[in-house]
Design a protein around this motif. Structure first.
Motif, PDB file in Angstrom:
ATOM      1  N   MET A 119      -0.673  -5.139  -1.356  1.00 39.25           N
ATOM      2  CA  MET A 119       0.431  -5.887  -1.971  1.00 39.25           C
ATOM      3  C   MET A 119      -0.080  -6.826  -3.047  1.00 39.25           C
ATOM      4  O   MET A 119       0.488  -6.909  -4.133  1.00 39.25           O
ATOM      5  CB  MET A 119       1.206  -6.656  -0.903  1.00 39.25           C
ATOM      6  CG  MET A 119       2.060  -5.765  -0.039  1.00 39.25           C
ATOM      7  SD  MET A 119       3.217  -6.656   1.008  1.00 39.25           S
ATOM      8  CE  MET A 119       2.146  -7.271   2.281  1.00 39.25           C
ATOM      9  N   ARG A 120      -1.180  -7.518  -2.761  1.00 34.40           N
ATOM     10  CA  ARG A 120      -1.759  -8.428  -3.749  1.00 34.40           C
ATOM     11  C   ARG A 120      -2.227  -7.664  -4.975  1.00 34.40           C
ATOM     12  O   ARG A 120      -1.964  -8.048  -6.113  1.00 34.40           O
ATOM     13  CB  ARG A 120      -2.923  -9.200  -3.133  1.00 34.40           C
ATOM     14  CG  ARG A 120      -3.565 -10.170  -4.077  1.00 34.40           C
ATOM     15  CD  ARG A 120      -4.857 -10.759  -3.472  1.00 34.40           C
ATOM     16  NE  ARG A 120      -5.641 -11.401  -4.476  1.00 34.40           N
ATOM     17  CZ  ARG A 120      -6.417 -10.783  -5.353  1.00 34.40           C
ATOM     18  NH1 ARG A 120      -6.511  -9.480  -5.342  1.00 34.40           N
ATOM     19  NH2 ARG A 120      -7.108 -11.451  -6.243  1.00 34.40           N
ATOM     20  N   CYS A 169      -1.231  -4.681  -6.040  1.00 38.17           N
ATOM     21  CA  CYS A 169      -0.080  -4.150  -6.780  1.00 38.17           C
ATOM     22  C   CYS A 169       0.577  -5.226  -7.620  1.00 38.17           C
ATOM     23  O   CYS A 169       0.994  -4.976  -8.753  1.00 38.17           O
ATOM     24  CB  CYS A 169       0.937  -3.533  -5.824  1.00 38.17           C
ATOM     25  SG  CYS A 169       0.378  -1.987  -5.136  1.00 38.17           S
ATOM     26  N   PHE A 170       0.669  -6.430  -7.076  1.00 40.76           N
ATOM     27  CA  PHE A 170       1.262  -7.529  -7.835  1.00 40.76           C
ATOM     28  C   PHE A 170       0.434  -7.840  -9.074  1.00 40.76           C
ATOM     29  O   PHE A 170       0.963  -7.953 -10.187  1.00 40.76           O
ATOM     30  CB  PHE A 170       1.391  -8.772  -6.961  1.00 40.76           C
ATOM     31  CG  PHE A 170       1.956  -9.952  -7.690  1.00 40.76           C
ATOM     32  CD1 PHE A 170       3.323 -10.058  -7.885  1.00 40.76           C
ATOM     33  CD2 PHE A 170       1.126 -10.937  -8.192  1.00 40.76           C
ATOM     34  CE1 PHE A 170       3.858 -11.136  -8.567  1.00 40.76           C
ATOM     35  CE2 PHE A 170       1.647 -12.015  -8.879  1.00 40.76           C
ATOM     36  CZ  PHE A 170       3.014 -12.118  -9.067  1.00 40.76           C
ATOM     37  N   TYR A 214       1.550  -7.005 -12.865  1.00 41.37           N
ATOM     38  CA  TYR A 214       1.623  -8.097 -13.838  1.00 41.37           C
ATOM     39  C   TYR A 214       0.901  -7.717 -15.126  1.00 41.37           C
ATOM     40  O   TYR A 214       1.436  -7.883 -16.226  1.00 41.37           O
ATOM     41  CB  TYR A 214       1.017  -9.364 -13.226  1.00 41.37           C
ATOM     42  CG  TYR A 214       0.760 -10.445 -14.246  1.00 41.37           C
ATOM     43  CD1 TYR A 214       1.800 -11.243 -14.705  1.00 41.37           C
ATOM     44  CD2 TYR A 214      -0.512 -10.662 -14.742  1.00 41.37           C
ATOM     45  CE1 TYR A 214       1.571 -12.230 -15.647  1.00 41.37           C
ATOM     46  CE2 TYR A 214      -0.755 -11.645 -15.682  1.00 41.37           C
ATOM     47  CZ  TYR A 214       0.287 -12.426 -16.142  1.00 41.37           C
ATOM     48  OH  TYR A 214       0.048 -13.400 -17.071  1.00 41.37           O
TER      49      TYR A 214
END
Length: 67
Positions: free
Chosen positions: A7-8, A10-11, A15
């Motif tokens: 998740m981190r 992918c964020f 971005y």
């Protein structure tokens, strides 16, 4: 369900993709391998592995240009 590391990653990668004006068309979890796949722009595929892929650089993930 993606891991916290996925998740981190992918964020952060999402971005940077949008910062480079790449539209994000698809974010999908591969049912077999549990990898997260992001299709961005016309030729960019970003893969975040389930096992918490660690790269020597500051951003984790794999990039493929060309579909």
């Amino acid at each position: 369900m993606p891991t916290p590391e996925q998740m981190r990653t992918c964020f952060v990668l999402g971005y940077w993709a949008t910062k480079m004006y790449l539209p994000i068309y698809l974010i999908r979890i591969d049912e077999r391998t549990k990898d997260v796949v992001i299709l961005a722009g016309e030729e960019t595929e970003i893969l975040t592995e389930y096992g918490g892929f660690k790269s020597p650089g500051s951003i984790t993930g794999k990039f493929w240009v060309g579909v």
